[in-house]
Write a protein that holds these residues in place. Structure first.
Motif, PDB file in Angstrom:
ATOM      1  N   ASP A 298       0.832  -1.209   0.000  1.00 28.45           N
ATOM      2  CA  ASP A 298       0.000   0.000   0.000  1.00 28.45           C
ATOM      3  C   ASP A 298       0.867   1.259   0.000  1.00 28.45           C
ATOM      4  O   ASP A 298       0.582   2.223  -0.710  1.00 28.45           O
ATOM      5  N   PHE A 299       1.944   1.244   0.798  1.00 29.33           N
ATOM      6  CA  PHE A 299       2.873   2.377   0.793  1.00 29.33           C
ATOM      7  C   PHE A 299       3.468   2.562  -0.589  1.00 29.33           C
ATOM      8  O   PHE A 299       3.578   3.676  -1.091  1.00 29.33           O
ATOM      9  N   LYS A 300       3.894   1.470  -1.213  1.00 32.17           N
ATOM     10  CA  LYS A 300       4.496   1.517  -2.549  1.00 32.17           C
ATOM     11  C   LYS A 300       3.533   2.145  -3.536  1.00 32.17           C
ATOM     12  O   LYS A 300       3.930   2.968  -4.358  1.00 32.17           O
ATOM     13  N   PHE A 301       2.275   1.744  -3.466  1.00 31.36           N
ATOM     14  CA  PHE A 301       1.316   2.224  -4.459  1.00 31.36           C
ATOM     15  C   PHE A 301       0.795   3.619  -4.114  1.00 31.36           C
ATOM     16  O   PHE A 301       0.922   4.539  -4.897  1.00 31.36           O
ATOM     17  N   TYR A 302       0.220   3.762  -2.953  1.00 28.55           N
ATOM     18  CA  TYR A 302      -0.409   5.039  -2.598  1.00 28.55           C
ATOM     19  C   TYR A 302       0.617   6.069  -2.116  1.00 28.55           C
ATOM     20  O   TYR A 302       0.597   7.228  -2.535  1.00 28.55           O
ATOM     21  N   GLY A 303       1.483   5.645  -1.221  1.00 27.96           N
ATOM     22  CA  GLY A 303       2.426   6.581  -0.623  1.00 27.96           C
ATOM     23  C   GLY A 303       3.433   7.132  -1.616  1.00 27.96           C
ATOM     24  O   GLY A 303       3.634   8.348  -1.699  1.00 27.96           O
ATOM     25  N   VAL A 304       4.075   6.237  -2.364  1.00 30.67           N
ATOM     26  CA  VAL A 304       5.106   6.686  -3.299  1.00 30.67           C
ATOM     27  C   VAL A 304       4.489   7.457  -4.460  1.00 30.67           C
ATOM     28  O   VAL A 304       4.996   8.513  -4.847  1.00 30.67           O
ATOM     29  N   LEU A 305       3.389   6.959  -5.007  1.00 27.76           N
ATOM     30  CA  LEU A 305       2.747   7.704  -6.101  1.00 27.76           C
ATOM     31  C   LEU A 305       2.238   9.058  -5.621  1.00 27.76           C
ATOM     32  O   LEU A 305       2.397  10.077  -6.302  1.00 27.76           O
ATOM     33  N   GLY A 306       1.653   9.097  -4.421  1.00 27.92           N
ATOM     34  CA  GLY A 306       1.173  10.359  -3.858  1.00 27.92           C
ATOM     35  C   GLY A 306       2.311  11.326  -3.591  1.00 27.92           C
ATOM     36  O   GLY A 306       2.230  12.517  -3.905  1.00 27.92           O
ATOM     37  N   ALA A 307       3.395  10.820  -2.992  1.00 31.57           N
ATOM     38  CA  ALA A 307       4.559  11.669  -2.710  1.00 31.57           C
ATOM     39  C   ALA A 307       5.161  12.203  -4.003  1.00 31.57           C
ATOM     40  O   ALA A 307       5.547  13.375  -4.081  1.00 31.57           O
TER      41      ALA A 307
END
Length: 181
Positions: free
Chosen positions: A148-157
């Motif tokens: 979830d971090f990889k998908f949402y967090g990194v793309l969002g950041a």
């Protein structure tokens, strides 16, 4: 469309993980990365270094993940890639006359050299930080939370970072049509 094509492996990894788990998702990431590299070669008749390195890392670390049934290896692939990106941005400031950011965007906008340098450094630091945060997430959160971090967090950041870069650039771009030649 090209930007969407570049995100295809991570999107497919995320979707396949949610349905089948980390090992099938890792296989999908490997296959998608190889296909993506093949399509790139077919379109341009050349293979760029970074996509090749990313694909090799996906094959090697993904293969080890599947063979040893240990998701840590594929998780580390992302930190290694981010750190390589950061290193390439830093090295570009010392190799040649233009930074990597200026080589990528210099034909579209004109900026002072110091601004190109700051942009390049900010991208380097962004990738180095992402690699560090990914490493922290690997050891402090579950595999599901890491995905979830990889998908949402990194793309969002990344999206927020690009917006911030746009705001920064807007302060330095000369919009006076009288000065355009």
């Amino acid at each position: 469309m090209a930007a969407l094509f570049e995100f295809l492996p991570i999107v497919l990894f995320f979707v396949v993980f949610k349905i089948y788990g980390i090992y099938v998702a890792t296989g999908a990431l490997i296959v998608t990365s190889v296909i993506q590299l093949g399509v790139s070669w077919w379109r341009e008749r050349k293979i760029k270094t970074m996509p090749l390195v990313v694909t090799i890392l996906a094959i090697v670390l993904g293969g080890i993940t599947i063979a040893l049934h240990d998701p840590a290896f594929i998780k580390w692939k992302f930190s290694v890639v981010y750190w390589l990106f950061g290193a390439v941005f830093i090295a570009s400031g010392f190799i040649g006359k233009k930074t990597l950011v200026e080589r990528a965007m210099g034909s579209q906008i004109s900026l002072p050299g110091s601004v190109w340098g700051r942009l390049n450094l900010s991208w380097a630091l962004f990738f180095l930080l992402l690699g560090g945060v990914n490493a922290w997430v690997i050891y402090n959160l579950t595999t599901e939370q890491w995905v979830d971090f990889k998908f949402y967090g990194v793309l969002g950041a990344t999206l927020l970072f690009v917006i911030g870069q746009g705001i920064y650039l807007s302060r330095h771009i000369d919009m006076d049509p009288e000065k355009e030649g």
